[in-house]
Design an enzyme around this catalytic site. Structure first.
Site, short mmCIF file in Angstrom:
data_model
loop_
_atom_site.label_atom_id
_atom_site.label_comp_id
_atom_site.label_asym_id
_atom_site.label_seq_id
_atom_site.Cartn_x
_atom_site.Cartn_y
_atom_site.Cartn_z
NE ARG A 193 -21.38 16.30 7.62
CZ ARG A 193 -22.52 16.89 7.26
NH1 ARG A 193 -23.48 17.11 8.15
NH2 ARG A 193 -22.73 17.23 6.01
CG ASP A 194 -25.75 15.06 6.21
OD1 ASP A 194 -26.50 15.09 7.20
OD2 ASP A 194 -25.92 15.76 5.21
CG HIS A 207 -25.76 18.20 0.75
ND1 HIS A 207 -24.66 17.64 1.34
CD2 HIS A 207 -26.75 18.06 1.66
CE1 HIS A 207 -24.96 17.19 2.55
NE2 HIS A 207 -26.25 17.42 2.77
CG HIS A 257 -30.83 15.88 3.28
ND1 HIS A 257 -30.48 14.99 4.27
CD2 HIS A 257 -29.84 16.80 3.24
CE1 HIS A 257 -29.32 15.37 4.81
NE2 HIS A 257 -28.91 16.47 4.20
CB CYS A 315 -29.55 18.58 9.50
SG CYS A 315 -28.93 19.90 10.54
CG ASN A 336 -27.22 13.15 2.96
OD1 ASN A 336 -27.12 12.92 4.15
ND2 ASN A 336 -26.87 14.29 2.43
#
Ligand code: HMG
Ligand code: MG
Length: 341
Positions: free
Chosen positions: A14-15, A249, A251, A282, A291
């Site tokens: 996803r990310d 989370h 990055h 994002c 990430n």
């Protein structure tokens, strides 16, 4: 004392992929999820039900979910699949794919069971990999600053919370756990690095009161530093946010993600998000990179004697494969070094 098991939430599908400009085929996406499922990872965020106008790359997440539902990926541990969504429309789309095809009981209480301390070794040739009925849950997301909230979801922070009330009720009524991200918790591309930690704590408490099962505190921009991460965690603890309800989370834009991971570990957090190959970013956070790579996180955790259940060799191969599929360098130092051994 904090447990010596760490749960990793793999957000690569996803990310990791959402920000890619060229379309990645459905086959590649599905293959990524299926390969990751074999590594021992317990949680995989496999797609998102957001507006295809806002994030075109995720437009076929319904197909990924259909694939996972119709043909359970093989995995050595029970897996939870997360599906990111911003509003009721996203939840409706999620429900319509999930449909009547309830493969497993979603209602059991122990959302993230800790697997046995020494999980079986995993490799392509392991004959005894069994399919476990996967769980599915939804992840929602909001921001700790007004500017980012507007850019990413076209609404204010207050409007986000208003959307989430009925959304969480509807998801939980059907037995789905809900994870909630708070973006830009350690810096905002539009408002600078000094996000108010008390604001993050207040939003975390509100989301938990509203029924969120877990808060993922996100350093969207990678601006977080060790001292500010430590400060944020202190403020969260003082506000009564338990480590058990918390994920981090990171990055890695400034290369601080592993350092901040260590700060989180020392504080007692035991759930971390990461993306294989260090993919990601994002679309509404200009300049932010991927990430922290799952391979690097697994490497540091194992070096500390903490268990993840994840096979680093397998994971490193996947990182190499998917980064080359999307035409990007493999950002995982530990992954590349593991493959070169
Ligand atoms: P909007 O334009 O204000 O939405 O966008 P709207 O409610 O006015 O609807 C406009 C149109 O979009 C309508 O269609 C809706 O049906 C449709 P039309 O009538 O024009 O044909 N629509 C949808 N379609 C499919 N799925 C939906 C959906 N919702 C509306 N769910 C909205 C508001 C929230 C939808 C939009 O801003 C959006 O989709 N934003 C998502 C952006 C995004 O995905 N960002 C990346 C994920 S978050 C992230 O990466 C951060 C994270 O990793 C943590 C971190 O690092 O910080 C999680
Ligand atoms: Mg992110």
């Amino acid at each position: 004392a904090a447990s010596d098991h760490v749960r990793l939430v793999e957000v690569g599908p996803r990310d990791g992929l959402q920000n890619e400009k060229t379309a990645i085929t459905l086959e590649t996406k599905v293959e990524l999820v299926r390969r990751l499922a074999r590594t021992g990872l317990q949680t995989i965020e496999a797609g998102s039900f957001v507006s295809p106008k806002w994030v075109p790359q995720m437009a076929n997440s319904d197909k990924i979910m259909q694939d996972v539902l119709s043909d359970t990926p093989e995995s050595p541990v029970p897996i939870t699949y997360q599906w990111l969504l911003p509003n009721m429309k996203g939840l409706d789309n999620f429900f319509s794919v999930y449909g009547g095809a309830n493969k497993t009981d979603q209602t059991h209480q122990d959302a993230y069971p800790t697997p046995p301390p020494t999980p079986p070794p995993v490799s392509q040739s392991t004959p005894h990999i069994e399919a476990h009925g996967p769980r599915h849950e939804v992840s929602i997301f909001m921001a700790a600053t007004e500017s980012f909230s507007q850019r990413n979801t076209n609404c204010s922070i207050a409007e986000s919370l208003e959307r989430f009330g009925p959304l969480m009720t509807a998801a939980r009524d059907k037995g789905f756990a809900v994870r909630a991200y708070i973006s830009v918790a350690l810096g905002c591309p539009f408002e600078g690095p000094d996000t108010d930690p008390h604001r993050v704590a207040e939003l975390s408490a509100t989301l938990l009161e509203m029924g969120a099962d877990e808060i993922s505190v996100a350093d969207t921009t990678g601006m977080g530093t060790a001292p500010r991460t430590r400060e944020l965690l202190k403020v969260l603890a003082a506000a009564g946010i338990r480590n058990d309800d918390l994920a981090l989370h990171f990055h890695d834009t400034y290369g601080q993600a592993l350092v901040n991971t260590l700060v989180g570990l020392e504080h007692g957090v035991r759930t971390f998000d990461s993306a294989v190959g260090g993919l990601g970013g994002c679309p509404y956070s200009p300049g932010a990179t991927g990430n922290v790579s799952t391979e690097d996180v697994v490497y540091i955790l194992h070096s500390l004697g903490l268990g993840t259940g994840v096979d680093l060799n397998e994971l490193s191969s996947i990182g190499d494969w998917i980064t080359s599929e999307v035409g990007k360098p493999n950002e995982s130092r530990a992954g590349k070094a593991t493959l070169a051994r």
